[in-house]
Design an enzyme around this catalytic site. Sequence first.
Site, PDB file in Angstrom:
ATOM      1  N   ILE A  97      16.677  19.787   1.902  1.00  6.89           N
ATOM      2  CA  ILE A  97      15.782  20.127   3.171  1.00  6.89           C
ATOM      3  C   ILE A  97      16.205  18.504   4.223  1.00  6.89           C
ATOM      4  O   ILE A  97      16.226  18.125   5.185  1.00  6.89           O
ATOM      5  CB  ILE A  97      14.431  19.615   2.634  1.00  6.89           C
ATOM      6  CG1 ILE A  97      13.950  20.653   1.525  1.00  6.89           C
ATOM      7  CG2 ILE A  97      13.703  18.509   3.541  1.00  6.89           C
ATOM      8  CD1 ILE A  97      12.893  19.955   1.147  1.00  6.89           C
ATOM      9  N   GLY A 106      19.596  11.402   2.675  1.00 10.61           N
ATOM     10  CA  GLY A 106      19.386   9.516   3.833  1.00 10.61           C
ATOM     11  C   GLY A 106      20.683   8.667   2.202  1.00 10.61           C
ATOM     12  O   GLY A 106      21.045   9.249   1.624  1.00 10.61           O
ATOM     13  N   VAL A 149      17.637  15.506  -0.290  1.00 11.55           N
ATOM     14  CA  VAL A 149      15.581  15.907  -1.540  1.00 11.55           C
ATOM     15  C   VAL A 149      16.438  17.340  -0.798  1.00 11.55           C
ATOM     16  O   VAL A 149      16.951  17.842  -0.080  1.00 11.55           O
ATOM     17  CB  VAL A 149      14.889  15.028  -0.030  1.00 11.55           C
ATOM     18  CG1 VAL A 149      13.504  16.230  -0.254  1.00 11.55           C
ATOM     19  CG2 VAL A 149      15.267  14.369   0.087  1.00 11.55           C
ATOM     20  N   LYS A 205      13.763  14.940  -5.489  1.00 11.82           N
ATOM     21  CA  LYS A 205      15.200  14.535  -4.906  1.00 11.82           C
ATOM     22  C   LYS A 205      16.217  13.492  -5.746  1.00 11.82           C
ATOM     23  O   LYS A 205      15.227  12.926  -6.834  1.00 11.82           O
ATOM     24  CB  LYS A 205      14.204  13.136  -4.891  1.00 11.82           C
ATOM     25  CG  LYS A 205      15.257  12.475  -3.973  1.00 11.82           C
ATOM     26  CD  LYS A 205      14.448  11.100  -2.253  1.00 11.82           C
ATOM     27  CE  LYS A 205      15.049  10.327  -1.611  1.00 11.82           C
ATOM     28  NZ  LYS A 205      14.687  10.225  -0.618  1.00 11.82           N
ATOM     29  N   ASP A 255      10.574   0.402   2.647  1.00 13.07           N
ATOM     30  CA  ASP A 255      11.577   1.348   4.092  1.00 13.07           C
ATOM     31  C   ASP A 255      10.475   2.047   4.612  1.00 13.07           C
ATOM     32  O   ASP A 255      10.585   3.375   4.699  1.00 13.07           O
ATOM     33  CB  ASP A 255      12.789   1.885   2.597  1.00 13.07           C
ATOM     34  CG  ASP A 255      13.634   2.518   3.630  1.00 13.07           C
ATOM     35  OD1 ASP A 255      13.730   2.107   5.029  1.00 13.07           O
ATOM     36  OD2 ASP A 255      13.917   3.608   3.568  1.00 13.07           O
TER      37      ASP A 255
END
Length: 530
Positions: free
Chosen positions: A20, A23, A28, A44, A138
Amino acid sequence: METSTQIGQIIGNYRITERISGGSFGSVYRAEHIHLKRRIVAIKLLHTHLESSTEQKYFTQEAHFLAQLEHPHILPLLDFGFSESQPYLITRYAPGGSLRYLLRQQKQLLPLTQALSLLQQIGQALQYAHDQQIIHRDLKPENILFNERKEALLADFGIAIMLSTVNSKHIADISGTPAYMAPEQFQSVISKQSDQYALACIAYELLTGHVPFTAPGIFALGFQHLTATPVPLREHNQQIPPATETAILQALAKQRADRYPNISAFLAALCEPFVQSTIRQSTAIHLPITGTIEHSFQGRQTARETKQQWIDEGKNFLEVKRYEEALAAFEQAIALDPHDAVAFNGKGDAFYLLQRYEEALAAFEQAMAFDSDNTYAYASKGDALRNLQRYEEALNAYEQAIALNPTSDYVFNGKGLALRNLQRYEEALDAYDKALALDPDAAIVYANKGVALECLQRHEEALINYNQAITLDPTYAIAYINKGDILSNFQRYEEALVAYNQAIALDPNDPAAYTGKGLALEQLQRTKRL
């Protein structure tokens, strides 16, 4: 890390089917259960390896803590573990994509009501987390996802603190995303006000199409956050009410003490001018509502209502079966006080009566989070779970409600229904008897007891209970249908026909009554031919 090799990998009970996103924390993936093919999740895989038992222990402790976060706008953590030494988190799959994706697809700014509604949802989730002493660290559009109903879900809660707890070398990498970082984060200081600053950055972007500060590198950007004054929002978008601009700029204050005391106060200031402006401009009041773009209350001219007035109005709408308007009223009460259990109960009732049981369940759980002794919320949670066919969980909710208040016939009736669905008929009868001991005039309990007796092949006793239900409530159409079914089984078709006709007179739209009547008539004709 190579990600193409992850496709097809089995983690826990799930097989990875596609990537998906990725980062700084990890990648993910979409995954499906290896046996329950319709169960889709997101996995994740974090970009770190925890080799020692101490590191894994700390990670496990943090994951246990985060798994307890239960809020309708927080992406729930379903499971976690280690693939060899690589930690992973399994969450609910959010099919609506991220806020970043939405903003990239938009050719123009979101309508103000939609933007404020979205900010309310995110803010309520943040306030709830802060109440649990958890800081996101974050917050950014990439970490705001949407479910199938286009409601916001705040993701990646606590991953930063989890990794910094177990592996100090990651701290510099996970302190935040520069465009949304508070000034103090660039100085390695984290607080709840840092999350407020990040939310204000997102609000600035949603309402103007720009982030507050831009610069070619992290150090230059940090200097902007620490020293520069953002361009006033109305220079980008004249449609923003001046007081909304003021609220966002205060939340962007350089010093934490100059921001709002908490997220709830920021949300109230953010939406207050919009509410007031709309009331002045129109007899149709359009307010930001959690979970929707816009609701309206037509033809009303009024000063701003208090939380209790919104709650009372919601209850009135429920009584007259105007459930959407009831939902909107309870949402307004929650916007004024995001911790009011009564308002969340009302919201749950509205969702339940709209047969939106998952949303009702989330609302009742939120009410319980703010009032742990809320018997009504536990019982209502049981009702929602029962309608979702999660009968064991429903039974547990009813048991918790009984532990809080053992004098509620309603709760014992719900317990009986859950037990009956679990085919534990004798136990269901015991629950119904306890309900009737508390309220001997509860027609619905007699009818439900009759069904349980039928399941035990105790038809004569079932008929007695249906008759008792009808005696107590002569307008109870379902009791007449059940009575007709029993009489048909006894081949007493003339009496069954009378019962079905009574049910049809009370509820002309119930197909079960017509089916029973047709079968009874067919049997009567057959008897005559014989």
